[in-house]
Scaffold this motif. Structure first.
Motif, PDB file in Angstrom:
ATOM      1  N   ALA A 126     -16.520  21.550  -4.419  1.00  0.00           N
ATOM      2  CA  ALA A 126     -15.069  21.405  -4.549  1.00  0.00           C
ATOM      3  C   ALA A 126     -14.505  21.300  -3.137  1.00  0.00           C
ATOM      4  N   MET A 127     -14.457  20.073  -2.613  1.00  0.00           N
ATOM      5  CA  MET A 127     -14.112  19.826  -1.213  1.00  0.00           C
ATOM      6  C   MET A 127     -12.598  19.698  -1.099  1.00  0.00           C
ATOM      7  N   GLN A 128     -11.949  20.867  -1.061  1.00  0.00           N
ATOM      8  CA  GLN A 128     -10.501  20.951  -1.144  1.00  0.00           C
ATOM      9  C   GLN A 128      -9.791  20.459   0.112  1.00  0.00           C
ATOM     10  N   GLY A 129     -10.547  20.249   1.181  1.00  0.00           N
ATOM     11  CA  GLY A 129      -9.974  19.769   2.440  1.00  0.00           C
ATOM     12  C   GLY A 129     -10.962  18.871   3.153  1.00  0.00           C
ATOM     13  N   SER A 130     -10.593  18.465   4.336  1.00  0.00           N
ATOM     14  CA  SER A 130     -11.399  17.516   5.098  1.00  0.00           C
ATOM     15  C   SER A 130     -12.770  18.089   5.443  1.00  0.00           C
ATOM     16  N   ALA A 131     -13.720  17.182   5.651  1.00  0.00           N
ATOM     17  CA  ALA A 131     -15.081  17.575   6.027  1.00  0.00           C
ATOM     18  C   ALA A 131     -15.694  16.468   6.865  1.00  0.00           C
ATOM     19  N   VAL A 132     -16.402  16.869   7.907  1.00  0.00           N
ATOM     20  CA  VAL A 132     -17.121  15.905   8.739  1.00  0.00           C
ATOM     21  C   VAL A 132     -18.487  16.476   9.081  1.00  0.00           C
ATOM     22  N   GLY A 133     -19.393  15.589   9.494  1.00  0.00           N
ATOM     23  CA  GLY A 133     -20.692  16.025   9.972  1.00  0.00           C
ATOM     24  C   GLY A 133     -21.423  16.877   8.961  1.00  0.00           C
ATOM     25  N   LEU A 134     -21.802  18.074   9.394  1.00  0.00           N
ATOM     26  CA  LEU A 134     -22.550  18.962   8.529  1.00  0.00           C
ATOM     27  C   LEU A 134     -21.746  19.371   7.303  1.00  0.00           C
ATOM     28  N   GLY A 135     -20.413  19.341   7.424  1.00  0.00           N
ATOM     29  CA  GLY A 135     -19.569  19.608   6.277  1.00  0.00           C
ATOM     30  C   GLY A 135     -19.744  18.587   5.180  1.00  0.00           C
ATOM     31  N   MET A 136     -20.111  17.366   5.557  1.00  0.00           N
ATOM     32  CA  MET A 136     -20.405  16.325   4.568  1.00  0.00           C
ATOM     33  C   MET A 136     -21.831  16.429   4.062  1.00  0.00           C
ATOM     34  N   THR A 137     -22.778  16.618   4.977  1.00  0.00           N
ATOM     35  CA  THR A 137     -24.178  16.583   4.561  1.00  0.00           C
ATOM     36  C   THR A 137     -24.545  17.749   3.654  1.00  0.00           C
ATOM     37  N   MET A 138     -23.842  18.884   3.784  1.00  0.00           N
ATOM     38  CA  MET A 138     -24.165  20.007   2.891  1.00  0.00           C
ATOM     39  C   MET A 138     -23.762  19.702   1.454  1.00  0.00           C
ATOM     40  N   SER A 139     -22.875  18.725   1.265  1.00  0.00           N
ATOM     41  CA  SER A 139     -22.459  18.373  -0.099  1.00  0.00           C
ATOM     42  C   SER A 139     -23.432  17.419  -0.770  1.00  0.00           C
ATOM     43  N   LEU A 140     -24.302  16.760  -0.020  1.00  0.00           N
ATOM     44  CA  LEU A 140     -25.144  15.713  -0.589  1.00  0.00           C
ATOM     45  C   LEU A 140     -26.172  16.227  -1.596  1.00  0.00           C
ATOM     46  N   PRO A 141     -26.806  17.385  -1.394  1.00  0.00           N
ATOM     47  CA  PRO A 141     -27.732  17.877  -2.425  1.00  0.00           C
ATOM     48  C   PRO A 141     -27.025  18.492  -3.625  1.00  0.00           C
ATOM     49  N   CYS A 142     -25.691  18.575  -3.587  1.00  0.00           N
ATOM     50  CA  CYS A 142     -24.944  19.073  -4.745  1.00  0.00           C
ATOM     51  C   CYS A 142     -25.004  18.037  -5.867  1.00  0.00           C
ATOM     52  N   ALA A 143     -24.896  18.499  -7.097  1.00  0.00           N
ATOM     53  CA  ALA A 143     -24.959  17.591  -8.248  1.00  0.00           C
ATOM     54  C   ALA A 143     -23.693  16.758  -8.381  1.00  0.00           C
ATOM     55  N   ILE A 144     -22.538  17.344  -8.004  1.00  0.00           N
ATOM     56  CA  ILE A 144     -21.238  16.696  -8.169  1.00  0.00           C
ATOM     57  C   ILE A 144     -20.368  17.049  -6.969  1.00  0.00           C
ATOM     58  N   ARG A 145     -19.561  16.068  -6.508  1.00  0.00           N
ATOM     59  CA  ARG A 145     -18.605  16.282  -5.429  1.00  0.00           C
ATOM     60  C   ARG A 145     -17.207  15.893  -5.921  1.00  0.00           C
ATOM     61  N   ILE A 146     -16.228  16.783  -5.703  1.00  0.00           N
ATOM     62  CA  ILE A 146     -14.831  16.508  -6.030  1.00  0.00           C
ATOM     63  C   ILE A 146     -14.031  16.584  -4.737  1.00  0.00           C
ATOM     64  N   GLY A 147     -13.258  15.528  -4.442  1.00  0.00           N
ATOM     65  CA  GLY A 147     -12.558  15.444  -3.169  1.00  0.00           C
ATOM     66  C   GLY A 147     -11.051  15.523  -3.301  1.00  0.00           C
ATOM     67  N   CYS A 148     -10.394  15.744  -2.165  1.00  0.00           N
ATOM     68  CA  CYS A 148      -8.939  15.798  -2.082  1.00  0.00           C
ATOM     69  C   CYS A 148      -8.435  14.502  -1.452  1.00  0.00           C
ATOM     70  N   GLU A 149      -7.515  13.837  -2.132  1.00  0.00           N
ATOM     71  CA  GLU A 149      -7.046  12.534  -1.679  1.00  0.00           C
ATOM     72  C   GLU A 149      -6.272  12.603  -0.373  1.00  0.00           C
ATOM     73  N   LYS A 150      -5.773  13.791  -0.007  1.00  0.00           N
ATOM     74  CA  LYS A 150      -5.044  13.954   1.245  1.00  0.00           C
ATOM     75  C   LYS A 150      -5.973  14.241   2.421  1.00  0.00           C
ATOM     76  N   ALA A 151      -7.255  14.444   2.149  1.00  0.00           N
ATOM     77  CA  ALA A 151      -8.219  14.824   3.183  1.00  0.00           C
ATOM     78  C   ALA A 151      -8.954  13.599   3.721  1.00  0.00           C
ATOM     79  N   LYS A 152      -9.683  13.806   4.807  1.00  0.00           N
ATOM     80  CA  LYS A 152     -10.526  12.768   5.402  1.00  0.00           C
ATOM     81  C   LYS A 152     -11.955  13.295   5.500  1.00  0.00           C
ATOM     82  N   TYR A 153     -12.907  12.388   5.286  1.00  0.00           N
ATOM     83  CA  TYR A 153     -14.320  12.760   5.268  1.00  0.00           C
ATOM     84  C   TYR A 153     -15.108  11.748   6.079  1.00  0.00           C
ATOM     85  N   GLY A 154     -16.168  12.214   6.742  1.00  0.00           N
ATOM     86  CA  GLY A 154     -16.955  11.267   7.513  1.00  0.00           C
ATOM     87  C   GLY A 154     -18.225  11.849   8.085  1.00  0.00           C
ATOM     88  N   PHE A 155     -19.158  10.942   8.376  1.00  0.00           N
ATOM     89  CA  PHE A 155     -20.438  11.286   9.004  1.00  0.00           C
ATOM     90  C   PHE A 155     -20.334  10.886  10.469  1.00  0.00           C
TER      91      PHE A 155
END
Length: 312
Positions: A126-155
């Motif tokens: 449940a990615m309620q806010g922005s995430a980058v780098g390791l904040g993104m990669t820790m979500s990849l082994p999760c079964a499902i990702r839910i994002g916030c449209e006001k946030a920004k995400y990136g590798f």
């Protein structure tokens, strides 16, 4: 090298565990014993939940417990405050890394990712806010990702002079395709979760951060009440651990499915369907796994733990 873990003692309550940068809650909150849905919160809001070694230690402590605790069905992973995770804590930097042979090093983000990946209980990020780098990669082994449209995400690794970590070179292209993965890592940019460059990485997005978390809890509860944990886990492994060809997959799928036809969860699932009630699935890998499990050759990066005592 990572030493073999100590035997795992499953606690009555996860809310009383002594953790450093992670908070574990029951859902509903305050339940005296472990519930079907467990909430794991990255808990450094004053530092935008930047990743630390202590955080990795917390994950390596709790996820093997979730794996073995049959009371737990689904895990929801979120962050405290406005930011999900700002990546590695660059203020701490990489000084003090223990000197070792390159071949022996196991990156901390990868150890966290593998803790999630190896757990038979699915995690919803449940990615309620922005995430980058390791904040993104820790979500990849999760079964499902839910994002916030006001946030920004990136590798953003190449913008920091770094390469991919946390086994993300395995997960990312398999989740969104090589073309999208190449774009994200070549630009190393940040984008809203609705960007076409993410493909379908985010299963759902919402404008309100609180809705991101509430939806994750709603979805986790629905899964916990209706889905066989063992069948769900084996289905995910059939995809991740696919042998590589349609013919080889057919052989593996057939052996697993044949075993499941006579399993107690199958019998309960069909009975519950006809009786128009929620099922009560009880099958475990320890007692009910297919005879060909695991059908892959396991790589020992530090062996998974075993329970120190009988089931609660």
């Amino acid at each position: 090298m990572i030493p073999s873990p100590d035997p795992i003692t499953i606690p009555q309550s996860y809310e009383t565990l002594p953790l450093t940068h992670v908070k574990v809650s029951h859902h509903p909150l305050g339940a005296p014993e472990a519930t079907q849905v467990i909430v794991v919160t990255l808990n450094r809001p004053e530092k935008q939940n930047a990743f630390t070694v202590e955080m990795m230690d917390d994950f390596e402590k709790i996820y093997p417990m979730f794996d073995l605790d049959e009371r737990v069905k689904v895990v929801v992973l979120t962050g405290a405050g406005r930011i999900f995770c700002a990546g590695a804590d660059l203020e701490r930097g990489f000084k003090g890394i223990q000197k070792e042979r390159t071949i022996d090093h196991r990156d901390t983000g990868g150890r966290l990712a593998l803790a999630i990946y190896r757990c038979r209980k699915p995690t919803i990020a449940a990615m309620q806010g922005s995430a980058v780098g390791l904040g993104m990669t820790m979500s990849l082994p999760c079964a499902i990702r839910i994002g916030c449209e006001k946030a920004k995400y990136g590798f953003v690794f190449p913008r920091r002079g770094l390469t991919m970590e946390s086994s993300s070179s395995f997960f990312l292209p398999r989740l969104i395709g090589y073309s999208n993965a190449m774009y994200l890592l070549t630009t190393a940019g940040v984008f809203p979760p609705t960007s076409p460059h993410f493909g379908r990485l985010f299963a759902e997005t919402y404008p309100d951060p609180e809705k991101v978390v509430s939806r994750a809890l709603e979805l986790a509860s629905e899964i916990a009440e209706n889905v066989s944990p063992m069948a769900s886990y084996l289905s995910r492994e059939l995809m991740w651990r696919n042998p590589g060809t349609a013919e080889e997959a057919h052989l593996v799928d057939s052996a697993v499915l044949y075993h499941m036809f006579t399993g107690r969860d199958q019998q309960e699932g069909v009975k519950a369907f006809f009786e128009k009630r929620n099922p009560s699935f009880k099958a475990t890998l320890e007692d009910d796994a297919p005879p060909n499990f695991p059908w892959w050759t396991e790589i020992d990066t530090g062996r998974r733990g075993k329970s120190a005592r009988s089931k609660i």
